[in-house]
Each structure stands twice: as structure tokens, then as C-alpha cells.
Design a protein around this motif. Sequence first.
Motif, PDB file in Angstrom:
ATOM      1  N   LYS A   1       7.912 -22.368  27.158  1.00  0.00           N
ATOM      2  CA  LYS A   1       7.351 -23.117  26.032  1.00  0.00           C
ATOM      3  C   LYS A   1       6.315 -22.316  25.252  1.00  0.00           C
ATOM      4  O   LYS A   1       5.910 -22.702  24.168  1.00  0.00           O
ATOM      5  N   LYS A   2       5.891 -21.184  25.790  1.00  0.00           N
ATOM      6  CA  LYS A   2       4.882 -20.362  25.114  1.00  0.00           C
ATOM      7  C   LYS A   2       5.514 -19.316  24.196  1.00  0.00           C
ATOM      8  O   LYS A   2       4.808 -18.660  23.438  1.00  0.00           O
ATOM      9  N   LYS A   3       6.828 -19.166  24.269  1.00  0.00           N
ATOM     10  CA  LYS A   3       7.505 -18.202  23.399  1.00  0.00           C
ATOM     11  C   LYS A   3       7.360 -18.618  21.950  1.00  0.00           C
ATOM     12  O   LYS A   3       7.645 -19.755  21.579  1.00  0.00           O
ATOM     13  N   LYS A   4       6.926 -17.690  21.130  1.00  0.00           N
ATOM     14  CA  LYS A   4       6.818 -17.942  19.690  1.00  0.00           C
ATOM     15  C   LYS A   4       8.188 -17.762  19.060  1.00  0.00           C
ATOM     16  O   LYS A   4       8.878 -16.784  19.332  1.00  0.00           O
ATOM     17  N   LEU A   5       8.569 -18.731  18.205  1.00  0.00           N
ATOM     18  CA  LEU A   5       9.906 -18.723  17.623  1.00  0.00           C
ATOM     19  C   LEU A   5       9.874 -18.741  16.106  1.00  0.00           C
ATOM     20  O   LEU A   5       8.942 -19.272  15.498  1.00  0.00           O
ATOM     21  N   VAL A   6      10.935 -18.176  15.527  1.00  0.00           N
ATOM     22  CA  VAL A   6      11.239 -18.345  14.107  1.00  0.00           C
ATOM     23  C   VAL A   6      12.663 -18.864  14.058  1.00  0.00           C
ATOM     24  O   VAL A   6      13.574 -18.249  14.613  1.00  0.00           O
ATOM     25  N   LEU A   7      12.850 -20.014  13.426  1.00  0.00           N
ATOM     26  CA  LEU A   7      14.167 -20.582  13.210  1.00  0.00           C
ATOM     27  C   LEU A   7      14.517 -20.361  11.748  1.00  0.00           C
ATOM     28  O   LEU A   7      13.742 -20.745  10.867  1.00  0.00           O
ATOM     29  N   ILE A   8      15.650 -19.735  11.484  1.00  0.00           N
ATOM     30  CA  ILE A   8      16.067 -19.510  10.097  1.00  0.00           C
ATOM     31  C   ILE A   8      17.400 -20.223   9.892  1.00  0.00           C
ATOM     32  O   ILE A   8      18.388 -19.911  10.559  1.00  0.00           O
ATOM     33  N   ALA A   9      17.394 -21.191   8.986  1.00  0.00           N
ATOM     34  CA  ALA A   9      18.587 -21.992   8.711  1.00  0.00           C
ATOM     35  C   ALA A   9      19.033 -21.794   7.276  1.00  0.00           C
ATOM     36  O   ALA A   9      18.223 -21.795   6.354  1.00  0.00           O
ATOM     37  N   GLY A  10      20.335 -21.652   7.110  1.00  0.00           N
ATOM     38  CA  GLY A  10      20.939 -21.618   5.784  1.00  0.00           C
ATOM     39  C   GLY A  10      21.823 -22.825   5.619  1.00  0.00           C
ATOM     40  O   GLY A  10      22.795 -22.993   6.371  1.00  0.00           O
ATOM     41  N   GLY A  11      21.479 -23.713   4.695  1.00  0.00           N
ATOM     42  CA  GLY A  11      22.299 -24.888   4.411  1.00  0.00           C
ATOM     43  C   GLY A  11      22.541 -25.740   5.640  1.00  0.00           C
ATOM     44  O   GLY A  11      21.616 -26.131   6.348  1.00  0.00           O
ATOM     45  N   ILE A  12      23.822 -25.990   5.941  1.00  0.00           N
ATOM     46  CA  ILE A  12      24.195 -26.852   7.057  1.00  0.00           C
ATOM     47  C   ILE A  12      23.827 -26.219   8.400  1.00  0.00           C
ATOM     48  O   ILE A  12      23.834 -26.899   9.433  1.00  0.00           O
ATOM     49  N   GLY A  13      23.435 -24.970   8.403  1.00  0.00           N
ATOM     50  CA  GLY A  13      22.960 -24.304   9.615  1.00  0.00           C
ATOM     51  C   GLY A  13      21.698 -24.937  10.184  1.00  0.00           C
ATOM     52  O   GLY A  13      21.266 -24.587  11.281  1.00  0.00           O
ATOM     53  N   ILE A  14      21.123 -25.877   9.473  1.00  0.00           N
ATOM     54  CA  ILE A  14      19.953 -26.606   9.971  1.00  0.00           C
ATOM     55  C   ILE A  14      20.330 -27.535  11.124  1.00  0.00           C
ATOM     56  O   ILE A  14      19.470 -27.943  11.915  1.00  0.00           O
ATOM     57  N   THR A  15      21.597 -27.869  11.263  1.00  0.00           N
ATOM     58  CA  THR A  15      22.036 -28.883  12.220  1.00  0.00           C
ATOM     59  C   THR A  15      21.575 -28.623  13.663  1.00  0.00           C
ATOM     60  O   THR A  15      20.997 -29.516  14.279  1.00  0.00           O
ATOM     61  N   PRO A  16      21.800 -27.442  14.244  1.00  0.00           N
ATOM     62  CA  PRO A  16      21.317 -27.255  15.622  1.00  0.00           C
ATOM     63  C   PRO A  16      19.789 -27.299  15.715  1.00  0.00           C
ATOM     64  O   PRO A  16      19.238 -27.765  16.714  1.00  0.00           O
ATOM     65  N   PHE A  17      19.113 -26.858  14.668  1.00  0.00           N
ATOM     66  CA  PHE A  17      17.648 -26.889  14.669  1.00  0.00           C
ATOM     67  C   PHE A  17      17.131 -28.319  14.576  1.00  0.00           C
ATOM     68  O   PHE A  17      16.124 -28.663  15.172  1.00  0.00           O
ATOM     69  N   ARG A  18      17.846 -29.158  13.848  1.00  0.00           N
ATOM     70  CA  ARG A  18      17.466 -30.563  13.757  1.00  0.00           C
ATOM     71  C   ARG A  18      17.473 -31.181  15.152  1.00  0.00           C
ATOM     72  O   ARG A  18      16.566 -31.905  15.524  1.00  0.00           O
ATOM     73  N   SER A  19      18.493 -30.858  15.933  1.00  0.00           N
ATOM     74  CA  SER A  19      18.574 -31.377  17.297  1.00  0.00           C
ATOM     75  C   SER A  19      17.428 -30.869  18.157  1.00  0.00           C
ATOM     76  O   SER A  19      16.819 -31.624  18.923  1.00  0.00           O
TER      77      SER A  19
END
Length: 160
Positions: free
Chosen positions: A26-44
Motif C-alpha cells: 500500500k506504500k507503493k507510489k502509483l501513476v495511473l494513465i488512462a486513455g478514453g475507455i481505458g479508465i474502466t479498470p482504474f474505476r474498479s
Amino acid sequence: ALALMNNGDTIIASQLSGDFILPRDKKKKLVLIAGGIGITPFRSMIKYLIDKKQNRDIILIYANKTENDIVYKGILEEAEHKINLRVIYIINKLSNKEINWTGKIGYVDSELIINEIKDFRSRTFYISGPPSMVSIIEKTIINLGVKKSKIKTDFFPGFI
């Protein structure tokens, strides 16, 4: 496609699987990059974090063609308040309807990453979207000195 099916037609289903998931650490720093519908897994992932009340150091870059293409804005705003998610919206085209747009305009490139994510080399990147976008951004991040082992990709075939 489902509406066009006839009685007796066959469909194939499978169980959930894959490795495009949040790290256990849980301490890992993350960057999520979504293009269009690629947001779907990040939404979950984001919904899970809200439900579990887990604050993690996560920056989401969400790229779309226009402001109208942005989906899940409500849950992203909720995550900004409840789990301190930082969201950077970027659109490629500014239409007359978006005169009051205050987000970024352009594309996810090295300049955006360097300017918006000062500690990008210490973060793990997750990229999801159309295959060409995922490939270009992965190369961009590698060229910035991020190790390939710190990049996870997912893509949505059938979208350009």
C-alpha cells in the motif's frame, strides 16, 4: 450483439483473471494513465479503495478527445475527497462548448509527466487505453528513465 441472439445460440464466458491489479504494498507510489475507455479498470481499483477507505499515493492522468468523453467523473471526484486521489484531466481537442475548460490540453507526453509528477522515477506506472496510446506512453516513460519492470500495461482492442 446480445439483443440479436436467437434461442439456442452459444456464448462463451470466462472467469475474471489477469494481473492488472493494485500492488499489495500500500506504500507503493502509483501513476495511473488512462486513455478514453481505458479508465474502466482504474474505476474498479478506485472504487475498491474508496470502499476500503484506503489512502494511497496515486496520481491519475485521464486523457480524452473532448471534455464530453470523460466518464466516471463523479467517482473520481469522490476519490479526490475521500482517498486523496490526484486527478489530472487532459483533452486533445478544445471545442466551443469547452471554453471554460481548466484542465490540460494536448497529449500525455514527457513534458506533462515531468511537470506534473516530480517524483515519477520512484513510481510504478499503470497504463490502460487504446493499444497505440499504451505503446506510445510506455515508450515515453521508458525514455524518461523509468525501468520497464515499473510499468504495467493493459489495452482495449477494437478501439483506436
